[in-house]
Motif scaffolding. Structure first.
Motif, PDB file in Angstrom:
ATOM      1  N   UNK A 155      52.992  23.143  54.000  1.00 52.12           N
ATOM      2  CA  UNK A 155      52.983  22.303  55.205  1.00 52.12           C
ATOM      3  C   UNK A 155      51.924  21.208  55.126  1.00 52.12           C
ATOM      4  N   UNK A 156      51.180  21.212  54.037  1.00 53.57           N
ATOM      5  CA  UNK A 156      50.045  20.302  53.942  1.00 53.57           C
ATOM      6  C   UNK A 156      50.216  19.330  52.788  1.00 53.57           C
ATOM      7  N   UNK A 157      49.537  18.212  52.905  1.00 53.94           N
ATOM      8  CA  UNK A 157      49.512  17.245  51.813  1.00 53.94           C
ATOM      9  C   UNK A 157      48.166  17.396  51.102  1.00 53.94           C
ATOM     10  N   UNK A 158      48.216  17.421  49.803  1.00 52.58           N
ATOM     11  CA  UNK A 158      46.992  17.593  49.028  1.00 52.58           C
ATOM     12  C   UNK A 158      46.457  16.232  48.599  1.00 52.58           C
ATOM     13  N   UNK A 159      45.240  15.951  49.031  1.00 51.08           N
ATOM     14  CA  UNK A 159      44.549  14.735  48.589  1.00 51.08           C
ATOM     15  C   UNK A 159      43.584  15.170  47.499  1.00 51.08           C
ATOM     16  N   UNK A 160      43.646  14.482  46.399  1.00 52.30           N
ATOM     17  CA  UNK A 160      42.944  14.944  45.212  1.00 52.30           C
ATOM     18  C   UNK A 160      41.962  13.910  44.699  1.00 52.30           C
ATOM     19  N   UNK A 161      40.787  14.402  44.336  1.00 51.68           N
ATOM     20  CA  UNK A 161      39.878  13.568  43.543  1.00 51.68           C
ATOM     21  C   UNK A 161      40.095  13.974  42.094  1.00 51.68           C
ATOM     22  N   UNK A 162      40.606  13.042  41.310  1.00 51.20           N
ATOM     23  CA  UNK A 162      40.907  13.378  39.922  1.00 51.20           C
ATOM     24  C   UNK A 162      39.612  13.499  39.126  1.00 51.20           C
ATOM     25  N   UNK A 163      39.745  14.004  37.925  1.00 51.41           N
ATOM     26  CA  UNK A 163      38.570  14.134  37.065  1.00 51.41           C
ATOM     27  C   UNK A 163      37.982  12.762  36.725  1.00 51.41           C
ATOM     28  N   UNK A 164      38.783  11.704  36.902  1.00 52.22           N
ATOM     29  CA  UNK A 164      38.266  10.335  36.709  1.00 52.22           C
ATOM     30  C   UNK A 164      37.628   9.782  37.988  1.00 52.22           C
ATOM     31  N   UNK A 165      37.647  10.570  39.060  1.00 53.38           N
ATOM     32  CA  UNK A 165      37.026  10.123  40.303  1.00 53.38           C
ATOM     33  C   UNK A 165      37.923   9.281  41.179  1.00 53.38           C
ATOM     34  N   UNK A 166      39.202   9.264  40.856  1.00 53.93           N
ATOM     35  CA  UNK A 166      40.159   8.501  41.654  1.00 53.93           C
ATOM     36  C   UNK A 166      40.697   9.384  42.780  1.00 53.93           C
ATOM     37  N   UNK A 167      40.913   8.786  43.953  1.00 51.49           N
ATOM     38  CA  UNK A 167      41.457   9.544  45.082  1.00 51.49           C
ATOM     39  C   UNK A 167      42.947   9.246  45.183  1.00 51.49           C
TER      40      UNK A 167
END
Ligand SMILES: [Zn+2]
Length: 85
Positions: free
Chosen positions: A21-33
């Protein structure tokens, strides 16, 4: 025995919900959101309900920044917000 559903907290409204039910916002290992539509990418993730109001709350209360442990520039918020429209 019922399978236990993993619950995550929305950084907008603070409610616990199942991951789907949720959206995952991710900080990648490169620091990108980014928005992680697969839910499987590596990095630090934060969860928001699939609801623009929750995104706006998370933006306003800085819940997303706290969860990802970094400042988020306005243009990144604007880009993410489009995904909730
Ligand atoms: Zn929410």
């Amino acid at each position: 025995m019922a399978k236990k559903i993993p619950m995550r907290q929305c950084v907008g409204c603070g409610e616990m919900k199942s991951k789907k039910e949720l959206i995952r916002v991710l900080k990648t290992t490169e620091g990108e959101i980014i928005i992680d539509f697969t839910g499987r990418q590596n990095g630090r993730g934060a969860y928001i309900c699939n609801d623009k109001n929750c995104f706006l709350k998370a933006r306003k209360n800085k819940g997303l920044e706290r969860s990802l442990k970094q400042q988020i520039p306005e243009e990144v918020y604007d880009r993410l917000q489009k995904e909730f429209d």
